[in-house]
Design an enzyme around this catalytic site. Sequence first.
Site, PDB file in Angstrom:
ATOM      1  N   ASP A 554       0.834  -1.202   0.000  1.00 59.02           N
ATOM      2  CA  ASP A 554       0.000   0.000   0.000  1.00 59.02           C
ATOM      3  C   ASP A 554       0.874   1.259   0.000  1.00 59.02           C
ATOM      4  O   ASP A 554       2.050   1.233   0.375  1.00 59.02           O
ATOM      5  CB  ASP A 554      -0.916  -0.015   1.217  1.00 59.02           C
ATOM      6  CG  ASP A 554      -2.236   0.671   0.965  1.00 59.02           C
ATOM      7  OD1 ASP A 554      -2.312   1.505   0.042  1.00 59.02           O
ATOM      8  OD2 ASP A 554      -3.209   0.380   1.691  1.00 59.02           O
ATOM      9  N   GLU A 557       3.318   5.197  -3.626  1.00 57.44           N
ATOM     10  CA  GLU A 557       3.597   6.316  -4.537  1.00 57.44           C
ATOM     11  C   GLU A 557       5.010   6.919  -4.365  1.00 57.44           C
ATOM     12  O   GLU A 557       5.565   7.324  -5.398  1.00 57.44           O
ATOM     13  CB  GLU A 557       2.535   7.403  -4.361  1.00 57.44           C
ATOM     14  CG  GLU A 557       1.148   7.005  -4.796  1.00 57.44           C
ATOM     15  CD  GLU A 557       0.414   6.146  -3.768  1.00 57.44           C
ATOM     16  OE1 GLU A 557      -0.553   5.478  -4.142  1.00 57.44           O
ATOM     17  OE2 GLU A 557       0.834   6.120  -2.602  1.00 57.44           O
ATOM     18  N   ASP A 631      -7.875   4.451  -3.749  1.00 55.58           N
ATOM     19  CA  ASP A 631      -9.016   4.732  -2.878  1.00 55.58           C
ATOM     20  C   ASP A 631     -10.062   5.575  -3.614  1.00 55.58           C
ATOM     21  O   ASP A 631     -10.344   6.732  -3.255  1.00 55.58           O
ATOM     22  CB  ASP A 631      -8.543   5.442  -1.610  1.00 55.58           C
ATOM     23  CG  ASP A 631      -7.597   4.575  -0.789  1.00 55.58           C
ATOM     24  OD1 ASP A 631      -7.641   3.348  -0.950  1.00 55.58           O
ATOM     25  OD2 ASP A 631      -6.824   5.130   0.008  1.00 55.58           O
TER      26      ASP A 631
END
Length: 955
Positions: A554, A557, A631
């Site tokens: 997760d 980035e 998300d």
Amino acid sequence: MIKNKLIFGLLGLFLAACAIKEKSFSSTDRGILIHIPKNDSADAKTISLEVLGNALIHVSAIPEQAFPKDSSLIIVDPNNKVAFDVVEIGDSVKLSTKKVNAMVSLMDGGIRFKDKSGNLILAEATGGGKRFNPIEVEGTEGYTVRQIFDSPSDEAFYGLGQHQADEFNYKGKSEELFQYNTKVSVPFIVSNKNYGLLWDSYALSRFGDSRPYVQLNELFTLYDKNGNKGQLTGTYTSKEKGVETLIRDEKSIFFEDVKSIKNLPQNFPLKQSNVTYEGAIEASETGEFSFTLYYAGYVKVFINNELVVSERWRTAWNPNSYKFKLNLEAGKSVPLRIEWQPDGGSSYCGLRARAPQLKEEKDNQVWWSEMNKSLNYYFVYGETMDDIIKGYRTLTGKSQIMPKWAMGYWQSRERYKTQDEILGVLKEFRAREIPIDNIVLDWNHWEEDQWGSHEFEKSRFPDPKAMVDSIHAMHGKMMISVWPKFYKNTEHFKEFDNKGWMYQQAIKDSIRDWVGPGYIGSFYDAYSAGARKLFWNQIYEHYYPLGIDAWWMDASEPNVLDCTDMDYRKSLQGPTALGPSTQYFNTYALMNAEAIYEGQRSVAPNKRVFLLTRSGFAGLQRYSTATWSGDIATRWEDMKAQISAGLNFAVSGIPYWTMDIGGFCVEDRYVAGQTIYNKTGKENADYKEWRELNTRWYQFGAFAPLFRAHGQYPFREVWNIAPKEHPAYQSITYYTNLRYRLMPYIYTLAGKTYFDDYTIMRPLVMDFSTDKTAENIGDQFMFGPAFMVAPVYEYEARNRAVYFPSETQWYDFYSGESINGGQTLNIDAPYERIPLFIKAGSIIPVGPKIQYTDEKKAENITLYVYGGQNGTFNLYEDEGGNYNYEKGDYALIPFRYNDEGVLTIGNRQGEFKGMLKERTFNIVFVDQKNPKPFDFESEGLTVTYDGTEQTISLK
């Protein structure tokens, strides 16, 4: 005077020609090196063409004499010698391979790529289209670079990764390439002109327009609602009693990050308010202006008294962007009104714009990057889009075959809070006989202040090993969330920090996250080889002994802090071990995936790795890594945007993609709707819509490369959406069972991604390249070679327009009725069904009813054969969980159908441990005269197959 100018001009040409003759180009082992007579410091001086394959050419350029010594993070050097020829022709040099010619001007370095018949494929803009501007960051020197290619009016572009503006064909559009939660940037495009282009830069980049969006007051003259010059009017009206309406001047609408939102009214209850920005804008030039709307909460935009952006919503902490264009006239004042309902105490809103495009860039292919050592791109030629993607993977690495269980259904939730909760959900799936293979344990399974410890909180997870063993005993797999984030009090943080492998800015600034009182931590530097090894070793020591099957990476980035401006993001994720984060801004997820992939294969070389990551980059597929769309919100427009997002991601060369079915961030009205339902047992309007949204999303998700539900409350398990007798429940379970019955077909597609560099989720333009209509259809797709899927993405829609490509005949999946291609029809779409069609010539193997992918071998396969044209299908099988397929341990059963009605089942090719020696095929034939619905229990012609060729007449 004119005569003198002519003499000097001729003299200049003569001297330039002499310079070319003296020092024009030289051959290298793999191509040519060209030195250009340079007039401008921003021009290219040295250009290299390197042959990496008969259809692969690497172009490098620099405004200096020599190239820096560095290596690509994304390229896997094929290291093969490819024959090529070099010949000088006038003031150009031609580099030729078996498939392409590259013509390079010795005057200015401009390159033109042609096929062997002399047809132009791609041309750099006049003069070469290259610009270099020096940049220095943290003592490292480099260049901001731009490359322009000519682009014909009928060109189409696809790829660029996964973005959320619901754009499909990027011709005439632009995209800023950076990584963000819900945004995955991959600098690769595929053109309908038989080529792909891979832009080798890791920095913040732009495609289509090299300029950033700017604030409104930098581009327009602003007028408030009373006509006063210099500002718009902001009106803040609270729903709370006793709070007075606030009216103030707004010089711009820019509240887009944690710094700029401080310019919103302080101590004003935004969450309980309606905000209006209104007035007028006046352009100083005439033309098409581009706008980008940044929003969290509910927002609408009106320009010239017309609704140009219908209501959109995002949760307060995770804004989204939406793009639109408008033609404006110089000197003409146009009314502007933004209606915004913030959805939290901290919420975001912004509207920025760009002037009409620069003349040299307009309608062309433009690439821009903030910081490179040199300019690099890879030209990939191919007669089909599949050829081009094959070339891309030759450059960046093969896509591994995912473990077979990954093709099944995954259940996830934000989040299972206890051991009993996750086990109870899997038990319920088994009790209800709803197929499932993978269940996911999300974040915060550790003690509250121990993020990064990789340890479980004992009160909630008393025996993690027993938990994983229980999941396995129920024939499930378990994926766990592992972040590259570490609280500074953990031993793991200290291990990284002692080696200098932890990003320091978040620690220096005492940034606290959103957990409990807020804790301070940071992310590890994945660009360090030593740090990557340590990251895996910590996982290996703590998680791996439990028998966990897959890794959910997760926030890759990396998202050190939500909603920061670009400059601060760079500070938070650097400097890296390789250099400034400005230079290495976009490739963190690639490095992080390498850590796990190489780590697991080092300790268990024959167990298939499976990674899921929220970000990605070119080459991600070589690390057995899939990406999901982050998300996203629970809105119909967000569901629709996932179709084009997934298709462009697929064309970006990374075949495994998934999304949160139902959306992640949930509108308050849906939560309230379920609360009311739970109290009264009555289906109120909001909960009714929630059920239909999930039903439609599951229908679409069953045909994505990976089938996965996840999100915040309300929960996404089917029984939490609707009771068994409800059409939502029945539809979701129908498509889940269909997915499992199609496992022989789906797993064959997985095999093709490795052996044939195949793409599972396919825009229509991939398979129907001569059909011009297909070039702009981003809301339908092919799932493998047989199925055309048309998701329904509007509330209460019971039909939708479906385009049937002209190069074939089609069959309705549910009735078997034939449909002629080359037309758009309005197709019924009842609540329980997604419009689904089969291409003529398709051969589809259907397996037995199963509850998990390896429950039983497909001893009995129903083989659907659709007439109307010839067809082939090679059924692929292997052991499902190891890498023996890389050694040749797999089997293929070839099927060939000719439209005279003859099916040939060929000799089985290859073998593997545990392979079925014999099986039965139940052959169901469908054609125009024999329409038959797709039915699991259809009876046809039964054939016993022992691996030797058989020919069967079907008519």
